[in-house]
Design a protein around this motif. Structure first.
Motif, short mmCIF file in Angstrom:
data_model
loop_
_atom_site.label_atom_id
_atom_site.label_comp_id
_atom_site.label_asym_id
_atom_site.label_seq_id
_atom_site.Cartn_x
_atom_site.Cartn_y
_atom_site.Cartn_z
N ASP A 25 -5.51 4.83 -7.78
CA ASP A 25 -6.58 3.88 -8.13
C ASP A 25 -6.17 2.45 -7.79
O ASP A 25 -6.96 1.68 -7.23
CB ASP A 25 -6.92 4.00 -9.62
CG ASP A 25 -7.60 5.31 -9.96
OD1 ASP A 25 -8.34 5.82 -9.09
OD2 ASP A 25 -7.37 5.83 -11.07
N GLU A 26 -4.94 2.09 -8.15
CA GLU A 26 -4.46 0.74 -7.87
C GLU A 26 -4.35 0.50 -6.36
O GLU A 26 -4.66 -0.58 -5.86
CB GLU A 26 -3.11 0.52 -8.54
CG GLU A 26 -2.66 -0.93 -8.58
CD GLU A 26 -3.57 -1.81 -9.43
OE1 GLU A 26 -3.72 -3.00 -9.07
OE2 GLU A 26 -4.13 -1.31 -10.41
N CYS A 27 -3.92 1.53 -5.66
CA CYS A 27 -3.78 1.43 -4.20
C CYS A 27 -5.15 1.21 -3.55
O CYS A 27 -5.30 0.34 -2.68
CB CYS A 27 -3.13 2.71 -3.66
SG CYS A 27 -2.80 2.66 -1.89
N LEU A 28 -6.15 1.98 -3.97
CA LEU A 28 -7.48 1.83 -3.40
C LEU A 28 -8.07 0.46 -3.73
O LEU A 28 -8.70 -0.18 -2.87
CB LEU A 28 -8.39 2.94 -3.94
CG LEU A 28 -9.79 3.02 -3.35
CD1 LEU A 28 -9.74 3.21 -1.84
CD2 LEU A 28 -10.57 4.15 -4.01
N ARG A 29 -7.82 0.00 -4.94
CA ARG A 29 -8.31 -1.33 -5.33
C ARG A 29 -7.68 -2.41 -4.45
O ARG A 29 -8.37 -3.34 -3.99
CB ARG A 29 -7.99 -1.58 -6.80
CG ARG A 29 -8.66 -2.81 -7.39
CD ARG A 29 -8.36 -2.96 -8.87
NE ARG A 29 -8.81 -1.79 -9.62
CZ ARG A 29 -8.00 -0.94 -10.26
NH1 ARG A 29 -6.69 -1.14 -10.22
NH2 ARG A 29 -8.47 0.10 -10.90
N VAL A 88 0.84 -1.21 0.00
CA VAL A 88 0.00 0.00 0.00
C VAL A 88 0.87 1.25 0.00
O VAL A 88 0.65 2.19 -0.78
CB VAL A 88 -0.94 0.00 1.22
CG1 VAL A 88 -1.69 1.32 1.32
CG2 VAL A 88 -1.93 -1.16 1.12
N GLN A 89 1.89 1.28 0.86
CA GLN A 89 2.73 2.46 0.95
C GLN A 89 3.55 2.68 -0.31
O GLN A 89 3.83 3.83 -0.69
CB GLN A 89 3.63 2.36 2.19
CG GLN A 89 2.85 2.47 3.49
CD GLN A 89 3.70 2.22 4.71
OE1 GLN A 89 4.52 1.30 4.75
NE2 GLN A 89 3.50 3.02 5.75
N GLY A 120 -7.72 6.68 4.17
CA GLY A 120 -8.10 8.08 4.24
C GLY A 120 -7.17 8.98 3.44
O GLY A 120 -7.62 9.91 2.75
N LYS A 121 -5.88 8.71 3.50
CA LYS A 121 -4.91 9.52 2.75
C LYS A 121 -5.09 9.33 1.25
O LYS A 121 -4.93 10.29 0.47
CB LYS A 121 -3.49 9.14 3.18
CG LYS A 121 -3.18 9.54 4.61
CD LYS A 121 -1.84 9.01 5.08
CE LYS A 121 -0.69 9.82 4.60
NZ LYS A 121 0.58 9.43 5.26
#
Length: 398
Positions: free
Chosen positions: A98-102, A88-89, A128-129
């Protein structure tokens, strides 16, 4: 005759490689740590070894390499929260929102019944970030609040909510009353709440029964005048008496009452009260100890502007732009200098640059509006003020 690499020999090699990685890592020699950790992963593809190599890549700012490594070891990554956190980081560092949220939705769809609230709080904070970066303020607020509710020690979530005035004052009070802390850490609740007292222009405990802000402000007018008179008489030595009075000084361990974050909140309170001299003296005291205390700099710069200390603003702007060129406060300070010498077009340019680094930098939006107002560009000024009011409902300044 070749060397025989039996199990005992291999275990010894792995142990020495771990020691070499640890030694290099602690000395911030990340390229060396990567070299040895890579060999360790080739010899032993265990979660701890993969995590070590991924962490070395991350510290060396090789974020795509982190993602490639953890994709190669998907089965291990899916069962290890530390590796998921690095995924994630790394997506966030690459600004691949987008990829991170997915990935977050697939791997952390809900926090109901979480076995480890602290780790779940971290993932809520990161979600949230991500939403904040995607300018989805409503979802960002929900996940920041969830992070704070899960872990009262998640300072970054609380700082985003309270420090950036993303909630109304009543919502901030309810949030801080509700966070769970160890009974011996109640001082921490008061340190968080110091920013609420500043926003209310009050030296009282904001977690107690809410009183009318207008009446407390009127009652404080005489005190403010008396304080200004004493400042003129006592000079710079007055800073010590200023920092020992008012909330949260009485609620903190004595040494922490002089901590930079506590003093930053006090200086902000003085600024909101219109007592720019006291604000300047207290914030100056913080910056004498730590010249780059970023939480104190915006209000310190604002007090310098109000006291018309143009040469000091020029010096501070020069230092910040040289040493912290990727921070909003550096370009905000440069904009303030040009605002003070009435070069408003230059000021707008620098305020806009500050906001490009941090769209949630409240002083930048307000100053941006001021710069437009000075050119009688009322529509643009009102748009900036409205943006500030929308983004920071807990601040009275917009």
């Amino acid at each position: 005759m070749g060397v025989v690499y039996d199990q005992q020999t291999m275990d010894g090699i792995c142990e020495r490689l771990r020691a070499l990685v640890q030694d290099s890592f602690q000395k911030h020699l990340y390229s060396s740590a990567i070299f040895f950790a890579d060999k360790l992963v080739s010899l032993k593809q265990e979660p701890d070894e993969i995590y070590t190599l991924a962490e070395c890549y991350f510290k060396n700012r090789e974020y795509r390499r982190v993602l490639h490594l953890l994709r190669k070891h998907t089965s291990i990554t899916c069962s290890d929260e530390r590796l998921q956190l690095l995924v994630v980081q790394s997506f966030m560092e690459c600004k691949d929102w987008d990829e991170c949220l997915r990935y977050l939705e697939d791997n952390w769809p809900s926090d109901d019944g979480a076995a480890d609230p602290k780790m779940t709080s971290i993932f809520a904070l990161l979600r949230g970030k991500v939403y904040e970066a995607m300018e989805n303020q409503e979802n960002a607020l929900q996940w920041y609040k969830r992070a704070a509710q899960l872990d009262g020690y998640c300072h970054e979530a609380l700082d985003r909510l309270v420090g950036n005035h993303l909630l109304t004052l009543d919502e901030e009070v309810a949030l801080l009353k509700g966070i769970r802390l160890h009974e011996q850490d109640e001082w921490l609740r008061h340190l968080y709440a110091a920013k609420l007292a500043a926003a209310r222009s009050s030296s009282e405990n904001p977690l107690q029964e809410i009183q009318e802000i207008g009446s407390s402000a009127a009652a404080g007018t005489g005190v403010k005048r008396e304080r200004r008179r004493s400042l003129r008489q006592a000079g710079g030595e007055a800073a010590d008496s200023l920092t020992s009075s008012g909330y949260p000084a009485g609620m903190l361990p004595p040494a922490l009452a002089e901590n930079g974050h506590a003093l930053a909140a006090q200086s902000t309170r003085y600024f909101y009260q219109g007592d720019f001299e006291s604000c300047y003296l207290v914030s100056k005291k913080v910056l004498e100890e730590d010249p780059y205390h970023l939480a104190t700099l915006p209000v310190h710069i604002a007090s310098l502007v109000m006291l018309n200390m143009t040469s000091v603003v020029f010096y501070v702007a020069h230092q910040l732009v040289n040493h912290y060129p990727s921070t909003a406060v550096a370009w905000f300070t440069a904009g303030c200098y040009y605002f003070m010498i009435k070069k408003f077009e230059h000021a707008r340019r620098f305020f806009h640059k500050a906001l490009s680094f941090d769209t949630n930098f409240a002083p930048g939006w307000i100053a941006y509006g001021h710069a437009f107002a000075q050119h009688d560009e009322s529509d643009q000024a009102l748009a900036a003020y409205r943006t500030a009011s929308r983004l920071f409902p807990g601040s009275q300044l917009p």
